[in-house]
Write an enzyme that holds these catalytic residues in place. Sequence first.
Site, PDB file in Angstrom:
ATOM      1  N   ASP A 128       0.787  -1.219   0.000  1.00 49.45           N
ATOM      2  CA  ASP A 128       0.000   0.000   0.000  1.00 49.45           C
ATOM      3  C   ASP A 128       0.828   1.282   0.000  1.00 49.45           C
ATOM      4  OD1 ASP A 128      -2.390  -1.304  -0.180  1.00 49.45           O
ATOM      5  OD2 ASP A 128      -2.729  -1.396   1.964  1.00 49.45           O
ATOM      6  N   TYR A 170     -10.003  -0.289   1.711  1.00 53.21           N
ATOM      7  CA  TYR A 170      -9.775  -0.347   3.148  1.00 53.21           C
ATOM      8  C   TYR A 170      -9.400   1.021   3.705  1.00 53.21           C
ATOM      9  CZ  TYR A 170      -9.821  -5.354   4.377  1.00 53.21           C
ATOM     10  OH  TYR A 170     -10.188  -6.635   4.652  1.00 53.21           O
TER      11      TYR A 170
END
Length: 826
Positions: free
Chosen positions: A387, A468
Site C-alpha cells: 500500500d 480499506y
Amino acid sequence: MEWRAKPLITLTAACFFAVLILLLIFPFDGGFSTPNYQSQKKQSFVAPKTNIWADLTESEASDIYDFLYKDLTYLNLTKHPKSNRDNFIFIVEALRPNKTDAVSYLYDAGPAPRRWAKAAVAQHIHNEPYMVYYMVGPLPLSPESRTVPLEYVFNSGRNYVKNPVQDFVAISEFGLTIAENISDITQDLLGAVANRENPDDPLGLICWPRGSRIERGGFSLWFQLYKPGLGSGARTLLPQGIYAKVNASDANIDGWTVGQFYYNGVIYDTEEDFRAALSEPDFVRTPPNVDGPWSDTEDFESSPPGRELPPPVSVQPYGPRYRLDREQQYVSWFGFEFYITTAQATGLALFDIRFKGERVMYELGLQEAMAHYAGDDPMQGGLEFMDSFFGMGKTMFELVPGYDCPAYADYLDTRFHQAHKTHELPNSICVFEHTPDYLLSRHTAQYSVTASRNTYLIVRAVSTVGNYDYTFDYVFYMDGTLEIKVRASGFIFAAFYARNSNKNENEYGHRIHDALASSMHDHVLNFKADLDVAGPTNDMVRLALEPITTTYPWDKPEVKDRNTMHLVEHAVTEEAGLDWPKNSGEFYLVYSADQKNAWGERKGYRITSGTGMGSTPHLTILNSTTLGDSARWAEHDIWILQRKDTEPRSADPLNYFAPHDPLIDFTKMANHESLKHGEADSPYDGDLVVYFNLGAHHVPHSGDVPNTLQHTSASSVMFVPHNFNDRDPSRESVQGVRLQLKGTKNSGGFAGETSINGDLRSRLDRRVGAQKLHDIKYFGSTYEQGMKLPLEAFEPDLERYRSSEHAVTDLSYNGSAAGVWMKGAE
C-alpha cells in the site's frame, strides 16, 4: 446529520482510469474548520527545536521544481505530460536527515542538519520507461545546490526501477475492449455489458487488471469483470465470474494479446472456444453477482430500542492538558515529548520521543502495509498489495470531528507535493486525550479503596487505500508505555462464488452472499522503532521463563526436588528475526548498555504484542511466488538490526515493480551482522533498530458484509518501561480518589493525618467548602459545579463543513508511485 460533498463526476469510459489518476494527483481543495467551543486562552507553547523532519513547504517545493527543470535540462522535463513518452517530475518531498547528523543538533546543541529534498522522476532510458530517484540540495537552494542520484539509501546499488506499465489509459481501454469483444457472452451470463460512455453505470461492467511481475522479468495480467456498485463504493464486493488472461510481455501495448478465458472452473484457450462452449448442452451457468441494499454501509431505517437516543460521548470541559506547537508539530504531555511528521508513501511518523526528559525512541513509523491473498481463481490466486505504492500519506483524508476523533480534539493539516502542485489535506491528523472504560489501577484494602483514572494521549490518522481504511493510533500512557495500534475497516476484496462442487472455494474462505465468497488474506504492516533507551547504546535480550527442577536446602527432607521456574537471559548477539514466543514464555527487552535505575537495574523497554485480536502475525505463505524478495520483513514478527544511515527503511514503494530485484532487499539488511559493541575490530556502536509487524490473518465471514468492523480487526504492539523508572511514574500524574472505609480500628488513614477522638478525620471538601469527615481524599483535580457546554461539545454541527470530492485509489496502478501520465492533463 448528513455529510455533504459535491456530487460525483460522470466519466467517459476512455478517460475513466485517467481521471481517477487526475483526481488523486489533483485532489480536493476544500476542507472544514474545527470549531473551538472551549473558551480558553491561546497556548503560548514553543517546541525546543525546529522540526527537522517536517515536509517541504509549498514555497520550497515550487523552488525545487524550478531548479530541477534547469538542472536536468537534458531530460526535457514537462510539467503536464501529454504522452507516455514524456519525462516529468512525479513527486518532491523532504529527504529526512541522517540520524548521525540529527543527534548532534538534538542532544548536543550542535547545528541543525542541512536540509535536502528527494524527487521521483518518470523518465525514459534507452526508450524504456523508468522511475528514478534524485536528491536535491542543500536547501534553501543556492549556487552550491545540486541534483545527484539518490543511491545511498538503496542496497540494490541503483536508484531506479523499470516501469513495466507505460500507459494506464491504454490499459483501462484495453480492459474495456476485452469486455466489449465478449459483450454477447457477458449479456448471456451476466445480463450486462460494458458501458464505455459511463463506466459508473450501475447496470454496466468494468474490467480490472491484476498485474504480476514474474521472475524472468516479464509481465502478466489477468483481467476480471466487475460491477461498479450503486454509488456505495462496494466495487470489491461485486466481482463477476469471467476472467481473461493477457500476454503483456511486449513493451508496447499494441503487441499485447488476449489469451485464455476462465469461467466456472474451466479454462478456455480462446474467446471462440469460450463462446462455442455456451451452446453446449452440458455448459453450466453460474448466477451473476448482483448489487443491492446488502452492500449499503448505512441503514437509515431500522430503529431498535435505544437507537432513538444518542450514545455517550467524551467531553473536555477545561480544555486540553497537552501542549501543542502547531507550526513545529510538537507535542508535550505528562512527561512525553515528540515531533509529528508525514511522508507521501508511509503517512504518519513520530520522531525524538522522550519521557521525563530521557530518550526513548528516535523514530517510530510505518514502513509498508502489505495484503497477500489466496484463492482458487485467477484474480485472488495471485493477488497482493503493497500500500505504500498507492501512498499512505497521500490518502490521509480528512477526519470527521465527533466520530473519527472527539469533538474537542486538535486537528492538524498535512500536505504533499506531486505533479507540480501542492495538495493540502485538511484535518488529516488529530491529537486528543481520552479516558477509557477501565482504570489505570485500583486497590481495595481493609480500610480503604483507591481508584486511579486511566487517561492516555492519542495521535491518530486514517489512510484510505482503495477498499480499506486503516486507522493508525500512536498511544501514550502515563507510565511511559507507548502503543502502536492499527484498525482496518471497509469493503473486503471478495471473490466470485461459483457454487461449483469441482472448485475449492471453501478452502480459501466462506460463502457470504448469493454469488460472493470471502478470500483469506494476511495483512502485515511493518513499522520501524529506532529505540534509544536512555541513550543510543542499547542491547537486546530475550528474558525467558523456563521450567526447572532444583533442590533447596529448606525443603529437605520433605521435598527432595522441587519443580519450579526461573529467569534465563539470552543475549541477542547478531541481527535476527524473532517470532512471539509460545505461551508468552519470553520477554523481549531492549536495555541501555550503561544507564541504570536507583536499584542498580538496567533501564529498559519491553516489546510485547499489545491489545487487539491476539498476537500480531507474520506472513503465512512461505517464499511467496508473488512477493519475491520485496517483503522479506513479513516473514517474522520482529527484527533486531544494526542501525545505519544507509538503511533508513525496510521497503520502498517501487519494490512493487521489481519484487525479484527490489530497490531495498530486506535480507541484505538482516544479514546476521554482530550486535556486540565496544569491540576494537567492530564499527558497531550499539545503536540498534527494531522492525515489527502488525496485522491480521483475515478470513472474512458474513459479519464482514458490508464492512469489516474495527474492533475485530485491531492489532498492536506495546513498548513498556522495564526498570526504566525507579517506580511507577503515573502516580505523579494520574487523577483519582481514595475512599476511607468505616471501621473501628485506627489504621489505614491518609499520610500526614492524625486521629481525632479515635477517628481519622479532617478533609476540607473543595467542592462545597464544608468540613466533612475523613472519608474521601482526591489526588489531582475534580470537576466543579456549574459547568456548561454547548451542543457542539457533544455533536459537532457537520452542516457547517464542506468537503470537496477527492479520489481514493482503485487498487490498480492509477495514482500510484508508478508516475503515470495523464491524458489531456492541464
